[in-house]
Scaffold this motif. Structure first.
Motif, short mmCIF file in Angstrom:
data_model
loop_
_atom_site.label_atom_id
_atom_site.label_comp_id
_atom_site.label_asym_id
_atom_site.label_seq_id
_atom_site.Cartn_x
_atom_site.Cartn_y
_atom_site.Cartn_z
N ILE A 147 20.24 -10.94 -27.33
CA ILE A 147 19.88 -10.38 -28.63
C ILE A 147 18.49 -10.88 -29.00
O ILE A 147 18.28 -12.10 -29.14
CB ILE A 147 20.89 -10.78 -29.72
CG1 ILE A 147 22.29 -10.26 -29.39
CG2 ILE A 147 20.44 -10.30 -31.09
CD1 ILE A 147 23.38 -10.69 -30.36
N ILE A 204 24.23 -4.78 -35.38
CA ILE A 204 24.49 -4.31 -34.03
C ILE A 204 26.00 -4.18 -33.88
O ILE A 204 26.72 -5.19 -33.87
CB ILE A 204 23.96 -5.30 -32.96
CG1 ILE A 204 22.46 -5.53 -33.11
CG2 ILE A 204 24.28 -4.78 -31.57
CD1 ILE A 204 21.93 -6.62 -32.21
N LYS A 222 16.90 -9.10 -34.52
CA LYS A 222 17.76 -7.92 -34.36
C LYS A 222 19.22 -8.29 -34.64
O LYS A 222 19.72 -9.28 -34.13
CB LYS A 222 17.61 -7.36 -32.95
CG LYS A 222 18.33 -6.04 -32.75
CD LYS A 222 17.78 -5.31 -31.53
CE LYS A 222 18.56 -4.08 -31.19
NZ LYS A 222 18.72 -3.10 -32.21
N GLY A 223 19.88 -7.48 -35.43
CA GLY A 223 21.28 -7.74 -35.75
C GLY A 223 21.42 -8.97 -36.63
O GLY A 223 20.45 -9.62 -37.00
N CYS A 228 29.43 -4.04 -32.29
CA CYS A 228 30.07 -4.46 -31.05
C CYS A 228 31.36 -3.67 -30.83
O CYS A 228 31.75 -3.40 -29.72
CB CYS A 228 30.39 -5.95 -31.08
SG CYS A 228 28.92 -6.97 -31.06
N THR A 256 31.70 -7.86 -24.79
CA THR A 256 30.57 -7.29 -25.51
C THR A 256 29.42 -7.01 -24.54
O THR A 256 29.22 -7.76 -23.59
CB THR A 256 30.09 -8.21 -26.64
OG1 THR A 256 28.98 -7.60 -27.29
CG2 THR A 256 29.69 -9.59 -26.15
N ASP A 257 28.70 -5.95 -24.82
CA ASP A 257 27.49 -5.63 -24.05
C ASP A 257 26.30 -6.44 -24.56
O ASP A 257 25.26 -6.49 -23.92
CB ASP A 257 27.14 -4.14 -24.18
CG ASP A 257 28.17 -3.25 -23.51
OD1 ASP A 257 28.86 -3.71 -22.58
OD2 ASP A 257 28.28 -2.08 -23.94
N HIS A 258 26.46 -7.08 -25.71
CA HIS A 258 25.35 -7.77 -26.36
C HIS A 258 25.24 -9.22 -25.84
O HIS A 258 25.53 -10.16 -26.55
CB HIS A 258 25.50 -7.73 -27.87
CG HIS A 258 25.66 -6.35 -28.39
ND1 HIS A 258 24.63 -5.43 -28.40
CD2 HIS A 258 26.74 -5.70 -28.89
CE1 HIS A 258 25.07 -4.29 -28.89
NE2 HIS A 258 26.35 -4.42 -29.18
N THR A 259 24.80 -9.32 -24.58
CA THR A 259 24.66 -10.65 -23.97
C THR A 259 23.29 -11.25 -24.27
O THR A 259 23.12 -12.46 -24.23
CB THR A 259 24.89 -10.58 -22.45
OG1 THR A 259 23.97 -9.65 -21.89
CG2 THR A 259 26.32 -10.14 -22.15
N GLU A 297 14.78 -14.92 -27.97
CA GLU A 297 16.02 -14.16 -27.86
C GLU A 297 17.19 -15.13 -27.74
O GLU A 297 17.01 -16.30 -27.40
CB GLU A 297 15.99 -13.22 -26.64
CG GLU A 297 15.90 -13.94 -25.31
CD GLU A 297 15.75 -13.01 -24.11
OE1 GLU A 297 15.27 -11.87 -24.29
OE2 GLU A 297 16.09 -13.45 -22.99
N TYR A 308 26.11 -18.06 -29.44
CA TYR A 308 24.85 -17.58 -28.88
C TYR A 308 23.87 -18.74 -28.93
O TYR A 308 23.88 -19.52 -29.89
CB TYR A 308 24.28 -16.42 -29.72
CG TYR A 308 24.93 -15.09 -29.44
CD1 TYR A 308 24.47 -14.26 -28.43
CD2 TYR A 308 25.99 -14.65 -30.22
CE1 TYR A 308 25.05 -13.03 -28.18
CE2 TYR A 308 26.58 -13.42 -29.99
CZ TYR A 308 26.11 -12.62 -28.97
OH TYR A 308 26.69 -11.40 -28.72
#
Length: 152
Positions: A69, A98, A73-74, A100, A64-67, A53, A45
């Motif tokens: 963050i 979060i 958070k998390g 995944c 993953t939907d977490h593109t 972010e 990331y």
């Protein structure tokens, strides 16, 4: 392969200037996921421009939907703020986790510094409870220091 055997492989990938940075990062993810049994998702990331972010970079593992963050958070978002390694032996025990995948049991996130600034991180999920040791931390700090050399 153990961590010491993997270090020259990491360096070889990083120094291969015939490949794009993105491809080299992907190859690092593939190498780690393939050779460390309990690394089930390996990805990078990076800080998303001037925004507070992180944006998903190259990774290997389940989609993953977490593109994106937000900072804070998390686990990844917390590392973006704290600038410190974060080892989570049991993700179920973390309030700010979060999810995944339901198969993930543990996570380790190590920041990447360029000129003293936290510009990203390597994130590893494991389906094995509490697998990460100080050796993982030290090895991943090495990986991040190598990655930093191509991101300057």
């Amino acid at each position: 392969m153990n961590f010491e055997q993997l270090k020259p492989e990491v360096t070889s990938i990083i120094t291969n200037s015939d490949l794009t940075i993105e491809k080299r990062l992907y190859n690092i993810c593939s190498l780690l996921e393939a050779h460390i049994d309990y690394y089930n998702w390996v990805g990078f990331y990076f800080k998303n421009g001037d925004k507070n972010e992180l944006k998903l970079g190259p990774y290997v593992g389940e989609p993953t939907d977490h593109t994106i963050i937000p900072f804070g958070k998390g686990i990844c978002g917390q590392v973006a703020v704290s600038n410190e390694n974060f080892v989570v032996p049991d993700v179920a025990a973390q309030d700010n986790y979060i999810a995944c995948s339901i198969t993930v049991k543990a996570e380790i996130v190590i920041p990447i510094f360029v000129n003293g600034e936290n510009i990203g991180q390597i994130d590893i999920d494991s389906n094995t409870p509490d697998p990460f040791t100080k050796d993982d931390e030290h090895f991943l700090e090495f990986v991040c220091s190598q990655v930093a050399t191509i991101l300057v």
